[in-house]
Design a protein around this motif. Structure first.
Motif, mmCIF file in Angstrom:
data_model
loop_
_atom_site.group_PDB
_atom_site.id
_atom_site.type_symbol
_atom_site.label_atom_id
_atom_site.label_comp_id
_atom_site.label_asym_id
_atom_site.label_seq_id
_atom_site.Cartn_x
_atom_site.Cartn_y
_atom_site.Cartn_z
ATOM 1 N N THR A 65 92.042 83.494 21.268
ATOM 2 C CA THR A 65 91.134 84.562 20.834
ATOM 3 C C THR A 65 89.814 83.994 20.341
ATOM 4 N N VAL A 66 89.860 82.872 19.635
ATOM 5 C CA VAL A 66 88.629 82.206 19.192
ATOM 6 C C VAL A 66 87.799 81.798 20.409
ATOM 7 N N LEU A 67 88.441 81.154 21.382
ATOM 8 C CA LEU A 67 87.710 80.695 22.561
ATOM 9 C C LEU A 67 87.110 81.868 23.335
ATOM 10 N N ARG A 68 87.885 82.909 23.532
ATOM 11 C CA ARG A 68 87.405 84.061 24.304
ATOM 12 C C ARG A 68 86.272 84.784 23.573
ATOM 13 N N SER A 69 86.302 84.780 22.266
ATOM 14 C CA SER A 69 85.214 85.395 21.497
ATOM 15 C C SER A 69 83.925 84.597 21.659
ATOM 16 N N ALA A 111 82.244 85.212 24.880
ATOM 17 C CA ALA A 111 81.909 86.625 25.095
ATOM 18 C C ALA A 111 82.779 87.239 26.182
ATOM 19 N N LEU A 112 84.064 86.920 26.136
ATOM 20 C CA LEU A 112 85.036 87.528 27.033
ATOM 21 C C LEU A 112 85.846 88.592 26.319
ATOM 22 N N GLN A 113 85.655 88.672 24.996
ATOM 23 C CA GLN A 113 86.264 89.758 24.247
ATOM 24 C C GLN A 113 85.431 90.021 22.994
ATOM 25 N N PRO A 114 85.375 91.279 22.561
ATOM 26 C CA PRO A 114 84.565 91.614 21.389
ATOM 27 C C PRO A 114 85.229 91.161 20.096
ATOM 28 N N PHE A 115 84.438 91.040 19.053
ATOM 29 C CA PHE A 115 84.994 90.749 17.734
ATOM 30 C C PHE A 115 84.476 91.768 16.737
#
Length: 252
Positions: free
Chosen positions: A45-49, A52-56
């Motif tokens: 989740t850290v990497l994807r955030s 910009a592959l997932q919102p935070f």
């Protein structure tokens, strides 16, 4: 290259469940940092955030001056600056099966960055050659070995010449010789001034390759420091569990 990665107070929620509850992390150019923790701790989740592959939902992310803020993801057209600064290598490599190795590496420069096909081809071939897989340029992913697929995926991530390289469980399913070769490649990339943030369960790999280790537990950063120190003298129960637990297996 200048700048680096700064993650401040990062929060990610799925519905009412908080996946990340305020993560702080910095990675400098030329540094290799391992992001460790049990399955479900929030590493991917850290990497994807960052990519910009997932919102935070809270906090801030900045890569060499490009800032991401909480809320819905920006349109892809607004992320070109980030795509030039951050490359990501996924655990399953995620190569497009209908494209050759060379075409996979050329894809983002042509379609996301607007390069000419000639420039993209020249850059892609140079990267494949640097990573020792130029002889497989015309092969399709199904014909590549695991190690070859990984090197093609690294070449694809490096094509825009990013400052920061993110890798999700890169040693999963690699034998010891290939893990060693991968470690040498990553240290060479760091020597070029890139920062590397690597999600991994592989304690031996982290000890041998990484400068620092950051440990996540239950969505927060519980330990951060030099790899040798953290892995030899862990101060948090989550780190001690990671060191003695079944997930020490590289395939974990």
């Amino acid at each position: 290259m200048s700048g680096g990665l700064a993650v401040t107070g990062l929060r990610v929620a799925h519905g009412k469940r908080e996946i990340l509850r305020g993560v702080d992390l910095r990675v400098a150019p030329g540094e290799v940092c391992a992001l460790m923790g049990a399955s479900g701790a929030g590493k991917s989740t850290v990497l994807r955030s960052i990519a910009a592959l997932q919102p935070f939902s809270g906090g801030a992310i900045e890569v060499d001056g490009f800032a991401l803020r909480p809320g819905p993801l920006p349109r892809e057209s607004r992320l070109k600056g980030l795509r030039r600064k951050v490359g990501m290598v996924f655990q399953a490599h995620a190569l497009f099966e209908h494209l050759t190795a060379l075409e996979n590496v050329m894809l983002a420069p042509v379609h996301a960055l607007g390069w000419t096909r000639a420039k993209a081809r020249e850059t892609a071939m140079a990267l494949l050659d640097e990573l020792g897989v130029s002889h497989r340029a015309t092969a399709y992913p199904r014909a590549l070995s695991g190690g070859e697929s990984q090197r093609v995926a690294i070449a694809r991530a490096l094509a825009p010449d990013p400052l920061m390289l993110l890798m999700d469980e890169p040693t999963a399913a690699l034998d010891p010789a290939r893990r060693g070769a991968l470690g040498e490649t990553l240290r060479e990339l760091a020597g070029q001034g890139r920062g590397l943030l690597i999600s991994t369960h592989d304690v031996d790999f982290a000890r041998a390759v990484c400068d620092r280790v950051a440990v996540l537990a239950e969505g927060t950063m519980v330990e951060l420091g030099p790899a040798e120190e953290v892995l030899a003298r862990p101060s948090h129960a989550a780190t001690r569990e990671l060191l003695r637990g079944p997930e020490r297996s590289p395939a974990g």
